[in-house]
Design an enzyme around this catalytic site. Structure first.
Site, PDB file in Angstrom:
ATOM      1  N   HIS A  91      -6.293  -2.073  15.270  1.00  0.00           N
ATOM      2  CA  HIS A  91      -6.552  -1.321  14.034  1.00  0.00           C
ATOM      3  C   HIS A  91      -6.368  -2.216  12.803  1.00  0.00           C
ATOM      4  CE1 HIS A  91      -6.436   2.421  11.553  1.00  0.00           C
ATOM      5  NE2 HIS A  91      -5.707   1.656  10.772  1.00  0.00           N
ATOM      6  N   GLU A  92      -5.216  -2.880  12.754  1.00  0.00           N
ATOM      7  CA  GLU A  92      -4.954  -3.706  11.563  1.00  0.00           C
ATOM      8  C   GLU A  92      -5.935  -4.874  11.491  1.00  0.00           C
ATOM      9  OE1 GLU A  92      -3.132  -2.166   9.615  1.00  0.00           O
ATOM     10  OE2 GLU A  92      -2.204  -0.849  11.095  1.00  0.00           O
ATOM     11  N   GLY A 139       3.395   2.393  10.730  1.00  0.00           N
ATOM     12  CA  GLY A 139       3.105   1.555  11.896  1.00  0.00           C
ATOM     13  C   GLY A 139       2.947   0.083  11.574  1.00  0.00           C
ATOM     14  N   GLU A 189       0.851  -1.191   0.000  1.00  0.00           N
ATOM     15  CA  GLU A 189       0.000   0.000   0.000  1.00  0.00           C
ATOM     16  C   GLU A 189       0.891   1.246   0.000  1.00  0.00           C
ATOM     17  OE1 GLU A 189      -2.870   0.307   3.178  1.00  0.00           O
ATOM     18  OE2 GLU A 189      -3.764   2.082   2.288  1.00  0.00           O
ATOM     19  N   ASN A 227      -2.389  -6.383   5.400  1.00  0.00           N
ATOM     20  CA  ASN A 227      -2.471  -7.401   4.340  1.00  0.00           C
ATOM     21  C   ASN A 227      -3.354  -8.567   4.778  1.00  0.00           C
ATOM     22  OD1 ASN A 227      -0.121  -5.996   3.130  1.00  0.00           O
ATOM     23  ND2 ASN A 227       0.913  -6.886   4.902  1.00  0.00           N
ATOM     24  N   GLU A 286      -9.700   4.219   6.513  1.00  0.00           N
ATOM     25  CA  GLU A 286      -8.832   4.656   7.609  1.00  0.00           C
ATOM     26  C   GLU A 286      -9.588   5.412   8.703  1.00  0.00           C
ATOM     27  OE1 GLU A 286      -6.273   3.250   8.001  1.00  0.00           O
ATOM     28  OE2 GLU A 286      -5.558   2.614   6.034  1.00  0.00           O
ATOM     29  N   HIS A 304      -9.261  -3.789  10.150  1.00  0.00           N
ATOM     30  CA  HIS A 304      -9.260  -3.572   8.692  1.00  0.00           C
ATOM     31  C   HIS A 304      -9.749  -4.813   7.937  1.00  0.00           C
ATOM     32  CE1 HIS A 304      -7.778   0.351   7.692  1.00  0.00           C
ATOM     33  NE2 HIS A 304      -6.580   0.218   8.211  1.00  0.00           N
ATOM     34  N   MET A 328       0.659  -2.878   8.589  1.00  0.00           N
ATOM     35  CA  MET A 328      -0.078  -3.020   7.342  1.00  0.00           C
ATOM     36  C   MET A 328      -1.011  -4.221   7.402  1.00  0.00           C
ATOM     37  SD  MET A 328      -0.692  -1.838   4.374  1.00  0.00           S
ATOM     38  CE  MET A 328      -1.976  -2.619   3.415  1.00  0.00           C
TER      39      MET A 328
HETATM   40  N1  B3K Z   1      -2.999   0.949   5.664  1.00  0.00           N
HETATM   41  C1  B3K Z   1      -1.680   1.089   6.235  1.00  0.00           C
HETATM   42  C2  B3K Z   1      -1.013   2.350   5.867  1.00  0.00           C
HETATM   43  C3  B3K Z   1      -0.314   2.297   4.600  1.00  0.00           C
HETATM   44  C4  B3K Z   1       0.496   3.561   4.388  1.00  0.00           C
HETATM   45  C5  B3K Z   1       1.035   3.625   3.006  1.00  0.00           C
HETATM   46  N2  B3K Z   1       1.793   4.825   2.772  1.00  0.00           N
HETATM   47  C6  B3K Z   1      -1.696   0.972   7.708  1.00  0.00           C
HETATM   48  C7  B3K Z   1      -2.964   1.336   8.358  1.00  0.00           C
HETATM   49  O1  B3K Z   1      -3.481   2.417   8.261  1.00  0.00           O
HETATM   50  O2  B3K Z   1      -3.530   0.485   8.973  1.00  0.00           O
HETATM   51 ZN    ZN Z   2      -5.379   1.781   8.809  1.00  0.00          ZN
END
Ligand code: B3K
Ligand code: ZN
Length: 862
Positions: free
Chosen positions: A303-304, A267, A127, A271, A326, A307, A269
């Site tokens: 948080h992750e 912080g 990302e 995935n 976000e 997502h 990601m």
């Molecule tokens: N989605 C990622 C952030 C990616 C940043 C790319 N420049 C982490 C997060 O917000 O959970």
């Molecule tokens: Zn996020």
């Protein structure tokens, strides 16, 4: 060796209004990696389908890639061409199979985007647009594919091979290699692709979902770090249970893995099924992590994880919709953290963070709405506005709907858009339908930048009071004129004599420029409590006196409003002191004494309430920021508070002493109040302050207490300062995350010689710009040390600009994030402003500047 730089060129602007659905879809992709740090071969097979009626070629994004071969429907294909970095393949039919092969060099990837090497392992960060650095692909979030991944690597160096989804098969190959296959059954955009190869061990756990499925959990780290992963694993289980209970969201794969990486641009990601984390948001034990670190780890893990639904199951149609995932996910993680301990303290921390980073962004040259209209480099839009203001916008909708309707609306959203790439508009429509409300005007929060201002004037006429509310939104770049917003303001009146509430809490939706609320039959003089719980992310100006604020700081029943009243009283005092060279500190001292003595209040709350506003926030209240005068005024008030309440601080300090470390809300609160008390004892000039701090430093059985003592010493002039810094350095030699604290503490020091110390530290053997955490710990921290950075000589500006130019050559994304402090030149006097501008101009003219830096620096000059 560093990557080739993106050459300076006329920047391409991407505009939201230009969105078009993709010409080609890619329902399936198979990737085959021969992994090696020096040279990794990537074979990709794409099953593509024409989307609609058109004759456009297949356009596959690439970044720094050269095709070694291209095949179409099983045959070599020579008719491809390059359009800049992208691969164009003309195709005749409606569905084709495309095979490409490229070779990349992970160990030379200093940008840390795409596939890169970190401490002997290989990992990915895609990302927003990193996948195109791995293979040719339509690298946009609205192209969703099912992924099959095969990885082959040297078994001794890379015994663990992980990717998204579920593990399917593995085996040994020739010459000491082995291979693994992973399939992800959920279609996903390329930015959620991940693989990791390394010599890793896992802290394993199981979570049984609400429908009774067992999910195998793994937190993967290098062997010496295994003992520091229990907290993260526990936080993951709590998050999974919380999302089921609060949002009805269940996890969907059979495995969920997290990998900790030392070199990471931000912080963590999200995935799919394979989160990759900056190790600072995974590793914790009492000796090395502060309470702040423990809390941040739980928040980022949550948080992750969240997502998985708000981001992965429902992703973004295009990057302009970034706040869709976000803002909502930050709102969700804030709710999770609030439920783990004190909701009031969590709200105070979040608002403090918003004021420290988002309000200045909204007031500066880089201001943008939470749904921007254009960008040069999307990497620059992972901002406090998208994330934190975005979360506030969701919070306002939740407030307007109330808890039951909000839940009905989020259920509707998750159900309706599951498996799709959605828009902010889809989310707002779900709120409208699920909540039965009209949010037409509310949508301006998505399009207008700038922090709204509300003026609230309460006038009493006998038993009546008239509250006059006015709102305005300041002009921001490209948006000179603003329309009125919908501002949900929670308010309540209290009796000035009895302290009793004079009415129930009311929710006013201020949607006009002006509005009046009349209160009848008031038995006594009312005092106004407004924007309770920080119900709207706005700046409120009132006609409340110092006496009113002191009264609310003691009597308001909303803890946030109590905190806010104290902050306002402190701010008014400090602003007066800056303007007049001195101010009467009596009202603040009395209010702090009352709060400290209020046995009903949670110590964690008291610790927040008695802290003075930051130097930067004081500066935000002034027409022209005077860093030296602000520093002096704040130090004078700190010293007076320290001296006048020395007995109270000592009592608080001693009362909070604990036998043994424990991570619980009560124990955290005790440590917090004790470190705040220690700071005040030192600020008051107590003769034994340094000894007290040093004794704490040596005795501490946890990092929170040790670091608090170090900070107090690092700000002072005692010879014990050097002793503590040296002991800390020696004790934690080799522990990168703790050394970051050592650098950062010195960069944030309030001493006169901080600039000189920091300039020296860039030559320290442990300093490197190649590690983003280290660069942020020293350069990033120094640039927010208002007094040191803004030294009138301009040396701070020059130093930071030099470092940014050097960092840009390695890692443009991380370098560009450091621009905003220099971009605030309009807020300073002419002499400083000229020096700041000169550095921005020097950056823009730097040879080979990245587009990341170009966008941030050039916009900051306007
Ligand atoms: N989605 C990622 C952030 C990616 C940043 C790319 N420049 C982490 C997060 O917000 O959970
Ligand atoms: Zn996020």
């Amino acid at each position: 060796m560093a990557d080739a730089q993106t050459a300076t060129h006329a920047p391409t602007i991407t505009r939201r209004e230009d969105y078009r659905a993709p010409d080609w879809r890619v329902p399936e992709i198979a990737l085959d990696f021969d992994l090696d740090p020096a040279s990794t071969r990537v074979r990709a097979t794409l099953w593509v389908e024409r989307n609609g009626v058109h004759d456009a070629p297949l356009r596959l994004d690439g970044d720094g890639l050269t095709p070694a071969s291209v095949r179409v429907d099983g045959a070599d294909f020579a008719d491809w061409s390059m359009d800049g970095p992208a691969l164009l393949i003309p195709l005749g039919g409606s569905a084709h199979t495309i095979e490409t092969e490229v070779v990349i060099a992970p160990e030379r990837n200093t940008q840390l985007q795409g596939l890169y090497a970190s401490q002997g392992m290989l990992c990915t960060q895609c990302e927003a647009e990193g996948f195109r650095r791995i293979t040719f692909f339509p690298d946009r979030p609205d192209v969703l594919s099912r992924y099959k991944v095969r990885m082959t690597a040297d078994k001794a160096r890379f015994p663990v091979l992980l990717a998204n989804g579920d593990p399917i098969a593995q085996g040994d190959g020739e010459d000491g290699t082995h291979w693994a296959e992973w399939h992800d059954p959920f279609p996903k955009p390329s930015y959620l692709f991940a693989l990791v190869a390394g010599d890793l061990v896992a802290n394993r756990g199981t979570f049984t979902t609400m429908s009774g499925r067992d999910v195998a959990l793994g937190i993967w780290v290098r062997a010496p770090d295994l003992a520091k992963t229990d907290h993260a694993l526990h936080a993951l289980k709590l998050s999974m249970a919380w999302d089921e209970k609060v949002y009805g969201r269940e996890y969907d794969l059979d495995v969920f893995n997290i990998v900790a990486v030392d070199d990471f641009n931000f912080g963590a990601m999200e995935n799919k099924g394979l989160n990759v984390f900056n190790s600072r948001y995974i590793l914790a034990d009492p000796d090395t992590a502060t309470d702040y670190d423990y809390d941040a780890i739980a928040a980022v893990v949550a948080h992750e994880y969240f997502h998985n639904w708000s981001g992965n199951r429902i992703t973004c149609r295009d990057w302009f919709q970034l706040s869709l995932k976000e803002g909502f996910t930050v709102f969700r993680d804030q709710g999770f953290s609030a439920d783990q301990g004190s909701a009031a303290v969590k709200r105070i921390e979040d608002v403090r963070g918003l004021r420290a980073s988002q309000f200045p962004e909204d007031a500066g040259p880089l201001a943008h709405p939470i749904r921007p209209d254009e960008y040069i480099e999307i990497g620059n839009f992972y901002t406090a506005t998208i994330y934190n203001k975005g979360a506030e916008v969701i919070r306002m909708m939740a407030t307007i709907l109330g808890p039951e309707k909000f839940r009905a609306a989020t259920d509707l959203y998750f159900e309706r858009f599951d498996g799709t790439a959605a828009t902010c508009e889809d989310f707002v429509q779900s709120m409208e339908e699920g909540g039965g409300v009209d949010l037409t005007q509310f949508r301006r929060w998505y399009s207008q930048a700038g922090t709204p201002r509300v003026s609230a004037t309460l006038a009493q006429e006998g038993g009546r009071a008239r509250l006059s509310l006015r709102q305005s939104v300041p002009p921001t770049p490209g948006q000179p004129v603003k329309e009125p917003m919908v501002l949900p303001l929670k308010l309540r009146l209290f009796g000035a004599i009895t302290g009793r509430a004079l009415c129930e809490e009311q929710l006013i939706l201020l949607d006009r420029p002006e509005h009046e609320v009349v209160f009848e039959n008031l038995p006594e003089t009312p005092v106004l409590s407004i924007n309770r719980g920080f119900s709207a992310p706005v700046i409120v100006e009132t006609n409340r006196t110092a006496q009113d604020l002191a009264f609310l700081s003691a009597h308001d029943d909303d803890p946030f409003a109590r905190y806010e009243a104290m902050q306002q009283l402190m701010l008014d005092t400090l602003v007066a002191s800056v303007a007049n060279g001195a101010a009467d500190h009596g009202a603040v001292i009395d209010a702090v004494r009352n709060t400290l003595g209020d046995a009903r209040m949670d110590p964690a709350f008291i610790a927040e309430a008695v802290l003075l506003p930051s130097e930067a926030f004081i500066g935000d209240q002034m027409a022209v920021v005077d860093p030296e005068a602000i520093f002096r005024a704040r130090e004078a008030l700190r010293a007076d508070l320290g001296r006048a309440l020395e007995g109270e601080w000592r009592a608080a300090y001693e009362g909070a002493a604990a036998e043994r470390f424990e991570y619980s809300p009560a124990a955290k609160g005790a440590r917090r109040i004790s470190s705040v008390a220690l700071g005040y004892i030192a600020a008051g000039g107590a003769a034994d302050a340094a000894e007290l701090a040093f004794a704490q430093f040596e005795r501490a059985d946890n990092m929170t207490d040790r670091h608090a003592a170090l900070t107090t010493l690092a700000n002072g002039v005692s010879p014990l300062r050097e002793a503590a810094l040296e002991a800390f350095y020696k004790r934690y030699a080799g522990n990168g995350l703790v050394l970051d604290k050592w650098f950062q503490t010195q960069a944030l020091s309030s001493r006169d010689d901080t600039a000189q110390v920091v300039e020296g530290l860039v030559n320290h053997p442990d300093f490197t710009l190649a590690n983003p955490n280290r660069a942020r710990a020293l350069i990033g921290a120094f640039s927010v040390n208002q007094r040191a950075f803004h030294d009138i000589s301009g040396r701070g500006y020059r130093f930071v600009a030099d470092q940014m130019i050097a960092l840009d050559r390695l890692n443009p994304q991380t370098a560009a994030k450091l621009i905003p402090p220099l971009g605030r030149w309009k807020r300073f006097d002419a002499a400083r402003a000229a020096k700041m501008r000169a550095e921005l101009e020097r950056i823009v003219a730097a040879p080979g500047l990245s587009k990341d830096m170009f966008e941030q620096a050039s916009k900051s000059l306007d």
